[in-house]
Scaffold this motif. Structure first.
Motif, mmCIF file in Angstrom:
data_model
loop_
_atom_site.group_PDB
_atom_site.id
_atom_site.type_symbol
_atom_site.label_atom_id
_atom_site.label_comp_id
_atom_site.label_asym_id
_atom_site.label_seq_id
_atom_site.Cartn_x
_atom_site.Cartn_y
_atom_site.Cartn_z
ATOM 1 N N SER A 431 46.445 45.585 36.667
ATOM 2 C CA SER A 431 46.202 45.327 38.083
ATOM 3 C C SER A 431 47.461 44.811 38.764
ATOM 4 C CB SER A 431 45.059 44.327 38.254
ATOM 5 O OG SER A 431 43.845 44.872 37.777
ATOM 6 N N GLU A 432 48.221 43.982 38.028
ATOM 7 C CA GLU A 432 49.466 43.452 38.585
ATOM 8 C C GLU A 432 50.637 44.395 38.355
ATOM 9 O OE1 GLU A 432 47.428 41.546 36.530
ATOM 10 O OE2 GLU A 432 46.471 40.712 38.331
ATOM 11 N N GLN A 433 50.560 45.202 37.299
ATOM 12 C CA GLN A 433 51.645 46.126 36.976
ATOM 13 C C GLN A 433 51.091 47.542 36.783
ATOM 14 O OE1 GLN A 433 53.484 44.079 33.526
ATOM 15 N NE2 GLN A 433 55.255 43.765 34.850
ATOM 16 N N PRO A 434 50.646 48.182 37.867
ATOM 17 C CA PRO A 434 50.050 49.522 37.722
ATOM 18 C C PRO A 434 51.018 50.581 37.221
ATOM 19 C CG PRO A 434 50.410 48.987 40.038
ATOM 20 C CD PRO A 434 50.661 47.727 39.264
ATOM 21 N N ASP A 435 52.334 50.319 37.320
ATOM 22 C CA ASP A 435 53.311 51.261 36.769
ATOM 23 C C ASP A 435 53.347 51.220 35.249
ATOM 24 O OD1 ASP A 435 54.036 52.007 39.323
ATOM 25 O OD2 ASP A 435 55.749 50.644 39.417
ATOM 26 N N LYS A 466 39.682 52.615 40.312
ATOM 27 C CA LYS A 466 39.428 53.031 41.693
ATOM 28 C C LYS A 466 40.120 52.082 42.664
ATOM 29 C CE LYS A 466 35.709 54.196 44.911
ATOM 30 N NZ LYS A 466 34.228 54.300 45.106
ATOM 31 N N ARG A 467 40.072 50.803 42.347
ATOM 32 C CA ARG A 467 40.698 49.797 43.209
ATOM 33 C C ARG A 467 42.216 49.872 43.130
ATOM 34 N NH1 ARG A 467 37.936 46.092 41.350
ATOM 35 N NH2 ARG A 467 39.355 45.300 39.762
ATOM 36 N N GLN A 468 42.730 50.098 41.908
ATOM 37 C CA GLN A 468 44.167 50.158 41.718
ATOM 38 C C GLN A 468 44.495 51.253 40.708
ATOM 39 O OE1 GLN A 468 47.269 48.530 42.993
ATOM 40 N NE2 GLN A 468 47.614 50.482 41.970
ATOM 41 N N PRO A 469 44.804 52.462 41.164
ATOM 42 C CA PRO A 469 45.212 53.515 40.223
ATOM 43 C C PRO A 469 46.436 53.078 39.430
ATOM 44 C CG PRO A 469 44.744 54.430 42.391
ATOM 45 C CD PRO A 469 44.756 52.944 42.554
ATOM 46 N N VAL A 470 46.560 53.607 38.228
ATOM 47 C CA VAL A 470 47.646 53.212 37.338
ATOM 48 C C VAL A 470 48.351 54.438 36.790
ATOM 49 C CG1 VAL A 470 46.490 51.058 36.720
ATOM 50 C CG2 VAL A 470 46.123 53.095 35.311
ATOM 51 N N ALA A 471 49.468 54.203 36.123
ATOM 52 C CA ALA A 471 50.318 55.301 35.660
ATOM 53 C C ALA A 471 49.815 55.956 34.387
ATOM 54 C CB ALA A 471 51.744 54.794 35.447
ATOM 55 N N PRO A 838 48.794 58.632 38.098
ATOM 56 C CA PRO A 838 47.793 59.674 37.848
ATOM 57 C C PRO A 838 46.819 59.358 36.707
ATOM 58 C CG PRO A 838 49.835 60.241 36.755
ATOM 59 C CD PRO A 838 50.059 58.900 37.418
ATOM 60 N N GLY A 839 46.850 58.138 36.178
ATOM 61 C CA GLY A 839 46.032 57.813 35.016
ATOM 62 C C GLY A 839 44.544 57.921 35.286
ATOM 63 N N VAL A 840 43.791 58.242 34.239
ATOM 64 C CA VAL A 840 42.339 58.381 34.352
ATOM 65 C C VAL A 840 41.663 57.583 33.242
ATOM 66 C CG1 VAL A 840 42.479 60.668 35.393
ATOM 67 C CG2 VAL A 840 42.268 60.453 32.897
#
Length: 844
Positions: A431-435, A466-471, A838-840
């Motif tokens: 959440s803090e580091q979505p990359d 959904k709130r914060q997409p991640v890599a 683009p992570g799922v």
């Protein structure tokens, strides 16, 4: 023939290019301009080879050819080229049945056995065959099971298979709808029987000649018809074209094998609005939704799908290399015909979208060239190029760029599948580091959460993304400790569970498994689960097994009770018969260092008994956990136990406190250094630290992660042996802070154990990071660079790749990881994140 694709056709996108199709209320020329642009682009990218025609009120408004009729001879297509219509053929078969009905030779509601003596089903009517409501199984399944590979199937052969084997019906005739090619083969036989001539001759007399069609005929293996202007099907694989035409099942007629051109099909389609072939009332029934036994209806008539309350009549055809569609827009008086012989159905989908005013997504590609491909299978590296479509791999081989295609020069480096971390604790920091720099800097594209018995729910993870997409991609197990806390309460964990509590845990686990959890994880060495009985664990594991899940465990002991802990997980595998995996395999008791070969032999023996037991392992000789695990008997005030720990379970002089909230000054110091500061022996300090941390936690219940230690407790030769075991995959057991493994586990394997020590080949190491991990986790279409697999990729330099994270500098980025793609999108390059997410959430 088969309305659904029988062959896997990769129709995926990379960086979707959206063409905003004009509203259907806009002038047709505007839509046709968009259509032409889209088809041209598809043809340039080898995604369309065929002919398209659009008409308005019977007048051709657009007609264009793209490609060749026969790739072997390079003969060009023309608008008179005759394609195998596949299932579009069914409307012609239905028309001949309607003609026979008008001639008084059959009735729709008559039993099939009236016209085909010996037909083994006594409740199936002609109408059932026409409307796909017979419940019959597909004939090609019977043929594959009961005929030889050199046998050419015929209509008579299909009937004989039904007579001999009388396979059970899928449902009572008229009770349901299921697309069925068998029914139309039987209709073909009925036509031949009642007309007294081969189907192709009756077809010629009743349809071709009355309509003056020039390039329309029936052609099947061993038929007497001489094909004219015949188009040959092909498929594209890894940049090359291969035959994909008639096969041994194509000695039948009825569900396919009518050939025609776009010119003739327009004549045919326009004739349906006249009475040249049958009366208007007769044809009206063909485009009326079928009524089922319960009086509900399904939008299919006689060889036509009925859409938008009859405003759209359509049918697709998909067989071998032919992918076609014919659409009648009855309210707009527009006609769309797409005939394709190249095994890619993109054009027919996109053409419809554009004609109907929808946003059409054109398929773009991306090419990665000049690479040494290590595909994850373990085979030797090879020079190749890789082409992507959207989030998948499309082609591999000696590929040349398409016009205007984005190209990445791999500069001779290694392209591998993105690494899969089977045991990760990184999710809490996303959440803090979505990359996800901790993950992607070491080439990881998928992490598996829910380890050591603690987990987030599937719904929580989905909401987080959904709130914060991640890599990166995330999958998860469901943790037993989490289930225990939900069922027993946070203060009730230090005992065995009661039957009602266990039932509650089972229900919670079933719910998570139904939402896609990979299975059950346990952390039996930790207090939240330590007091659970074997029976509790086995019963929960059986729930996971019954749902098709798996079991992963931080086993009950990695030191003094290691043998018993290994016996427990083997027993779980034996009873549940599901795959079981030991988390971060290690020997953490100094007295047993050097016994890795013995432990691996024990696991191999279990595998020989049929127990699918595997392991993961990280490449360090020091672990990261709580101080409390150093007391296997949970007797934290026992000096003898503390002395045993300092002498046998870890090295106080090399074991570092990662954090210690009760006295932050201690963080970063070894237990030995803290003991010196306190003027104590290490054993006394160990007990004191545990007590102080417990007191701090009591006074600060909202603070988690009060203490952690990196314990020097393994022997590197054992670690190397565990890494080398053929059933061990690589993991990190890392987080976004703390142990250097969080930033460097995978690159440490590649640098230290592959490049420097050469304990395994690069191909083997990558297999252990990719396809083997996917196999152990049950992940589909991941872990390999192969057509149809997700385009999670890492470009690395095998000569420079290494980990740089160390104690005291635990977030140093790895070197040698040049680029990382997730779902075909670049997320990391040149030691920098791209900001793309683009992570799922991967579901079982």
């Amino acid at each position: 023939m088969i309305h659904r694709f029988r062959y896997f056709i990769v129709c995926l996108l990379l960086g979707q290019l959206t063409v905003q199709a004009q509203s259907i209320n806009k002038p047709l020329p505007v839509r046709l301009k968009t259509l032409d642009s889209a088809l041209t682009r598809l043809h340039e990218q080898t995604m369309f080879n065929g002919v398209v025609l659009v008409a308005e009120k019977g007048t051709t408004r657009y007609k264009k050819v793209f490609g060749t009729a026969n790739y072997a001879t390079n003969e060009p297509l023309t608008t008179n080229s005759a394609f195998n219509l596949a299932s579009v053929s069914k409307q012609f078969i239905a028309m001949m049945i309607m003609q026979l009905q008008e001639q008084g030779k059959l009735r729709y509601n008559e039993l099939v056995r009236t016209y085909l003596p010996g037909f083994p089903y006594d409740t199936i009517t002609v109408r059932h065959l026409l409307t796909h409501t017979s419940g019959l199984p597909e004939y090609f399944d019977l043929a594959q099971q009961y005929t030889g590979p050199l046998d050419t199937l015929t209509n008579a052969g299909v009937i004989q298979l039904l007579k001999e084997h009388k396979p059970p019906l899928d449902f009572r005739p008229g009770a349901g709808w299921r697309y069925c090619n068998t029914g139309y083969v039987l209709l073909g036989s009925i036509i031949s029987t009642l007309s007294g001539m081969p189907v192709e001759r009756f077809f010629d007399q009743q349809i071709v000649k009355p309509l003056k069609l020039k390039n329309t005929y029936v052609y099947y293996l061993n038929s007497s018809t001489t094909p004219r202007n015949r188009v040959y099907g092909f498929k594209r694989e890894d940049g090359k074209n291969w035959p994909n035409d008639l096969i041994r099942l194509d000695g039948v007629i009825g569900d396919g094998n009518v050939y025609s051109s776009v010119e003739d099909l327009l004549v045919w389609e326009q004739a349906l609005s006249t009475e040249k072939l049958v009366k208007a009332s007769t044809f009206r029934e063909a485009i009326t939704p079928v009524k089922l036994n319960d009086q509900s209806s399904f939008p299919y008539g006689f060889g036509w799908f009925i859409e938008a309350d009859g405003k759209i009549l359509a049918h697709t055809g998909s067989w071998v290399g032919f992918l076609n569609v014919l659409v009648r827009y009855t309210d707009k008086k527009e006609t769309l015909i797409v005939l394709s012989n190249g095994s890619d159905g993109s054009a027919r989908r996109i053409a419809r979208e554009i004609m109907e005013g929808k946003s059409a997504e054109l398929l773009q590609t991306k090419l990665i060239t000049n690479i040494q491909l290590i595909d994850g299978s373990g085979i030797a590296a090879r020079k190749a190029s890789v082409r992507l479509q959207n989030d998948r791999v499309w082609e591999i081989g000696d590929l040349t760029p398409f016009p205007k295609e984005p190209v990445t020069d791999g500069r001779g480096l290694v392209l591998a599948p993105g690494f899969i971390d089977s045991h990760s604790h990184h999710v809490s920091g996303l959440s803090e580091q979505p990359d996800a720099p901790a993950v992607v800097n070491q080439g990881i594209t998928t992490i598996v959460s829910g380890q050591d018995g603690g987990s987030y729910s599937m719904d929580t993870l989905q909401a987080m993304l959904k709130r914060q997409p991640v890599a990166i991609n995330i999958a998860t197990y469901t943790g037993q400790a989490t289930l225990r806390q939900q069922a027993m309460g946070a203060n009730g964990l230090y005992r065995t569970s009661k039957p009602a509590e266990l039932s509650r845990m089972k229900a919670l686990l079933r719910a998570e498994l139904s939402k896609g959890s990979l299975g059950l994880s346990t952390g039996l060495e930790y207090e939240a689960a330590f007091f659970s009985s074997r029976d509790e664990v086995i019963q929960l594991a059986q729930v996971a097994a019954d749902s098709g899940g798996r079991y992963m465990s931080h086993i009950r002991s990695e030191d003094i009770s290691l043998d018993d802990a290994v016996d427990e997980i083997i027993q779980i595998g034996r009873i549940t018969k599901m795959p079981v995996q030991i988390s971060h395999l290690k020997i953490a008791l100094r007295d047993k260092w050097g016994q890795s070969a013995h432990l691996l032999a024990q696991l191999e023996q279990a595998r020989m008994e049929g127990i699918n037991i595997t392991a993961d392992c990280y490449p360090y000789d020091y672990w990261n956990s709580t101080l409390r695990v150093l007391f296997p008997k949970r007797d934290y005030t026992n000096l003898a136990s503390a002395e045993f720990a300092t002498n046998h379970l870890f090295d106080p002089l090399k074991s570092v406190l990662v954090r210690f909230a009760a006295n932050p000054v201690y963080a970063g110091k070894t237990v030995g250094e803290v003991a010196t500061l306190r003027h104590e022996k290490p054993a006394q300090t160990l007990m004191g630290l545990v007590a102080e941390a417990a007191e701090f936690s009591t006074k600060n219940p909202d603070i988690s992660g009060v203490e952690a230690i990196m314990g020097k407790a393994m022997d590197e030769p054992d670690v190397a042996n565990f890494l080398n075991w053929s059933h061990t995959n690589i993991c990190s057991d890392g987080a976004n802070d703390g142990h250097p493994r969080g930033y460097g586990a995978f690159t440490r394997v590649l640098g230290r154990y592959v490049h420097d020590q050469k304990i395994m080949t690069l191909e083997t190491a990558i297999q252990k990071m990719t396809s083997l991990t996917a196999e152990h986790l049950g992940l589909k279409n991941r872990g390999l660079i192969a057509p149809g697999y997700y385009a999670d990729l890492v470009l690395l330099n095998p000569d420079t790749v290494k980990d740089n994270a160390r104690i005291g500098n635990n977030k140093a980025l790895s070197t040698g990881i040049e680029a990382v793609w997730v779902a075909g999108q670049l997320v990391y390059q040149g030691q920098k994140s791209t900001g793309v997410h683009p992570g799922v959430l991967i579901r079982r």
